[in-house]
Design an enzyme around this catalytic site. Structure first.
Site, short mmCIF file in Angstrom:
data_model
loop_
_atom_site.label_atom_id
_atom_site.label_comp_id
_atom_site.label_asym_id
_atom_site.label_seq_id
_atom_site.Cartn_x
_atom_site.Cartn_y
_atom_site.Cartn_z
N ARG A 199 2.32 15.31 5.30
CA ARG A 199 3.20 15.86 6.33
C ARG A 199 4.67 15.91 5.93
O ARG A 199 5.52 16.38 6.69
CB ARG A 199 3.02 15.06 7.64
CG ARG A 199 1.75 15.44 8.37
CD ARG A 199 1.50 14.53 9.54
NE ARG A 199 1.02 13.21 9.12
CZ ARG A 199 1.03 12.14 9.89
NH1 ARG A 199 1.54 12.20 11.11
NH2 ARG A 199 0.56 10.99 9.45
N LEU A 229 0.85 -1.19 0.00
CA LEU A 229 0.00 0.00 0.00
C LEU A 229 0.88 1.25 0.00
O LEU A 229 1.68 1.46 0.91
CB LEU A 229 -0.92 0.01 1.23
CG LEU A 229 -1.81 -1.22 1.41
CD1 LEU A 229 -2.80 -0.99 2.54
CD2 LEU A 229 -2.54 -1.57 0.12
N ALA A 261 54.34 21.91 -7.03
CA ALA A 261 53.14 22.60 -6.56
C ALA A 261 52.61 23.54 -7.64
O ALA A 261 53.38 24.19 -8.34
CB ALA A 261 53.46 23.38 -5.30
N SER A 265 57.52 23.71 -10.16
CA SER A 265 56.30 24.32 -9.63
C SER A 265 55.71 25.35 -10.58
O SER A 265 56.43 25.93 -11.40
CB SER A 265 56.60 25.01 -8.30
OG SER A 265 56.97 24.03 -7.36
C1 UD1 Z 1 -3.26 1.78 9.74
C2 UD1 Z 1 -4.12 0.72 10.43
C3 UD1 Z 1 -3.80 0.72 11.92
C4 UD1 Z 1 -2.32 0.49 12.14
C5 UD1 Z 1 -1.49 1.50 11.36
C6 UD1 Z 1 -0.04 1.13 11.39
C7 UD1 Z 1 -6.20 0.58 9.14
C8 UD1 Z 1 -7.62 0.99 9.11
N1 UD1 Z 1 -5.49 1.02 10.21
O1 UD1 Z 1 -3.68 3.03 10.24
O2 UD1 Z 1 -4.53 -0.29 12.59
O3 UD1 Z 1 -2.00 0.58 13.52
O4 UD1 Z 1 -1.90 1.52 9.97
O5 UD1 Z 1 0.74 2.13 10.83
O6 UD1 Z 1 -5.72 -0.11 8.26
N2 UD1 Z 1 -3.06 3.74 2.17
C9 UD1 Z 1 -3.45 3.64 0.86
N3 UD1 Z 1 -4.70 4.01 0.50
C10 UD1 Z 1 -5.60 4.45 1.40
C11 UD1 Z 1 -5.23 4.56 2.76
C12 UD1 Z 1 -3.95 4.20 3.12
O7 UD1 Z 1 -2.64 3.24 0.01
O8 UD1 Z 1 -6.74 4.75 0.99
C13 UD1 Z 1 -1.71 3.35 2.56
C14 UD1 Z 1 -0.86 4.49 3.06
O9 UD1 Z 1 -0.10 5.06 2.01
C15 UD1 Z 1 0.04 3.82 4.09
C16 UD1 Z 1 -0.81 2.67 4.59
O10 UD1 Z 1 -1.80 2.45 3.63
O11 UD1 Z 1 1.20 3.29 3.52
C17 UD1 Z 1 -1.44 2.96 5.95
O12 UD1 Z 1 -2.28 4.07 5.84
P1 UD1 Z 1 -2.42 5.12 7.01
O13 UD1 Z 1 -3.45 6.11 6.64
O14 UD1 Z 1 -1.10 5.60 7.43
O15 UD1 Z 1 -3.03 4.16 8.14
P2 UD1 Z 1 -3.32 4.49 9.64
O16 UD1 Z 1 -4.54 5.33 9.72
O17 UD1 Z 1 -2.10 4.98 10.28
#
Ligand code: UD1
Ligand code: CA
Length: 470
Positions: free
Chosen positions: A23, A16, A396, A421
């Site tokens: 941020r 993912l 040099a 040099s």
């Molecule tokens: C998620 C988990 C949480 C866990 C945490 C660990 C869920 C609902 N929650 O939360 O339990 O403790 O990760 O870090 O899964 N991403 C996508 N598409 C989306 C949303 C997210 O590709 O629509 C990817 C993000 O780029 C990231 C990863 O998924 O790499 C996690 O997404 P993020 O929004 O950071 O998850 P958390 O809310 O932190």
């Protein structure tokens, strides 16, 4: 019942990586920011490859074209997630590539330090269930989804206290009591392909964030009578994600520390592992000594008994046995044979070749030059596009004038030549063997072997001359 081992099960990986990375405050997609000079996402892909995956599917979103270009890897399936509606929705984008019979490993593109060993442990846990989670116990679990386990019912086969997992509650949906739980969801899980497909359809977005939570799979699995297995990470750094430049810097230091430890375990002396950076791979001999603030980039090979001075950068180079590199040198795409001394403050640019016992001193720049055995360029010189023989002494301030504004020309200097040099050698030019060049010369014609050549205005003294006076 223990299922067939992973060696017999297909492994499909979904990474993912569609998150915006707001941020980071950058125009670059988050997963392309670099850790030790490599995109964060590349670490995750490399782990998936090490596990021998059947397919590696990367879910991309924001800045996706840029990600595909930079990572450029024909082995990957790219799956676009147009809107970031949650982790379950993200996984759904890759579902067409998933085999029913496969173990599906879900990874995050912004979690670079996860090790193959940890993932293998998780895959072992998965052999006895249809869903296995990678969890961690954190002192400060804020922000993470919390693992809700059934009370009692200890796992007798494990040294770690484990009861079966019932569900995951996200931070934003958690009550005060739940927030006190310190076991968290890393986000990494392994699940049966067919079950994933079945349960994904049942996930809704009725939660505090209005997102489709992948973590809802756990409750669905439990409702279907499944036991969820888990592996608790031994090293919490492994599951940390990168959301901002502070976390990026923290994981960079963590990664560098681990690399330094590996080198020290192999016998390399590193004066301060907190001030050592390896951005690539290094192959080291015995008795290598590395002073503070050294940066090694690309692929480097360092021989035995090599000393590298403080604040030195070495990139894609081969350093022979017994070489001493003093402080503040920059060495790039160079081959340095045994016994050479370099610096302090020397710059070796690409295609520098130093044969045995050559000496390159302070404020010397060398580019595309071969310097044979025992020759010395000790001070304040520029040597470019040069073929230099053995035991040459360069005074040099000597400059090879290799560029006429349009073309580069070669300078040849024979064995045992002595260049006085402050000499300018206007290339193309050849200095014969054993020739001596008088200091302060500008030569644009060849100098004969064994003779003294100079081009210098005759020195005059004017008697009776007086300085102007006010
Ligand atoms: C998620 C988990 C949480 C866990 C945490 C660990 C869920 C609902 N929650 O939360 O339990 O403790 O990760 O870090 O899964 N991403 C996508 N598409 C989306 C949303 C997210 O590709 O629509 C990817 C993000 O780029 C990231 C990863 O998924 O790499 C996690 O997404 P993020 O929004 O950071 O998850 P958390 O809310 O932190
Ligand atoms: Ca989120």
């Amino acid at each position: 019942m223990i299922k067939s081992t992973r060696e017999h099960n297909l492994l499909d990986v979904i990474i993912l990586a569609a998150g915006k990375g707001t941020r980071m405050y950058s125009n670059k997609p988050k997963v392309l920011h670099q850790l030790a000079a490599k995109p964060i996402l590349q670490y995750v892909i490399d782990r998936a490859k090490e596990l021998g995956s059947n397919s590696i599917n990367v879910v991309y979103g924001h800045g996706g074209e840029q990600v595909k270009e930079v990572i450029s890897d024909a082995d990957l399936n790219w799956c676009e997630q147009k809107q970031q509606l949650g982790t379950a929705h993200a996984v759904l984008q890759a579902i067409d590539y998933i085999e029913d019979s496969a173990d599906v490993l879900i990874l995050y593109g912004d979690v670079p330090l996860l090790t193959t060993e940890t993932l293998k442990q998780l895959l072992i846990e998965k052999q006895s269930s249809s869903l296995s989670l990678l969890t961690a116990k954190l002192k400060n679990p804020t922000g993470y989804g919390r693992i809700i386990r059934k009370k009692g019912n200890l796992d007798k086969n494990s040294s770690v206290e484990k009861t079966s997992i019932e569900k995951i509650i996200e931070e934003k949906d958690a009550s005060g009591e739940i927030k006190k739980i310190n076991e968290i969801n890393s986000g990494v899980m392994v699940i049966d392909g067919d079950k994933l497909k079945l349960w994904l359809q049942k996930i809704n977005n009725k939660n505090a964030q209005g997102e489709y939570y992948l973590t809802d799979l756990i409750e669905l699995a439990v409702q279907s009578g499944e036991i969820i297995t888990s592996y608790i990470t031994a090293d919490n750094k492994e599951i940390e994600g990168i959301n901002n430049k502070i976390q990026l810097a923290e994981l960079e230091r963590e990664f560098q520390k681990k690399q330094a430890i590996k080198l020290m375990e192999a016998g390399v002396t590193i004066m301060d592992p907190c001030r050592f950076d390896l951005r690539g791979v290094i192959d080291t001999g015995t008795d290598v000594h590395i002073d503070v603030n050294v940066i090694i980039e690309g692929e480097c090979k360092i021989g035995n008994d090599v000393s590298i001075g403080a604040n030195t950068i070495i990139k894609n180079s081969i350093i022979g046995d017994g070489v001493t590199i003093f402080e503040n040198c920059v060495i790039e795409e160079s081959v340095i044979k045994s016994g050479c001394n370099i610096g302090p403050f020397a710059r070796l640019r690409p295609e520098t070749k130093l044969d045995e016992n050559a000496k390159i001193g302070n404020f010397v720049e060398i580019k595309k030059a071969h310097i044979a055995k025992g020759s010395k360029v000790n001070h304040l010189s520029y040597i470019g596009d040069t073929e230099m023989g053995e035991n040459v002494n360069i005074g040099a301030g000597t400059i090879t004038c290799n560029y006429d504004g349009a073309y580069k020309h070669v300078t040849k200097i024979g064995d045992n030549a002595f260049i006085g040099s402050n000499t300018a050698l206007v290339a193309p030019i050849e200095i014969g063997e054993g020739a001596t060049i008088g200091a302060g010369s500008t030569l644009s014609k060849n100098a004969e072997a064994g003779k003294l050549t100079f081009s210098r205005a005759t020195q005059k003294t004017i008697s009776g001359w007086k300085r102007p006076a006010k």
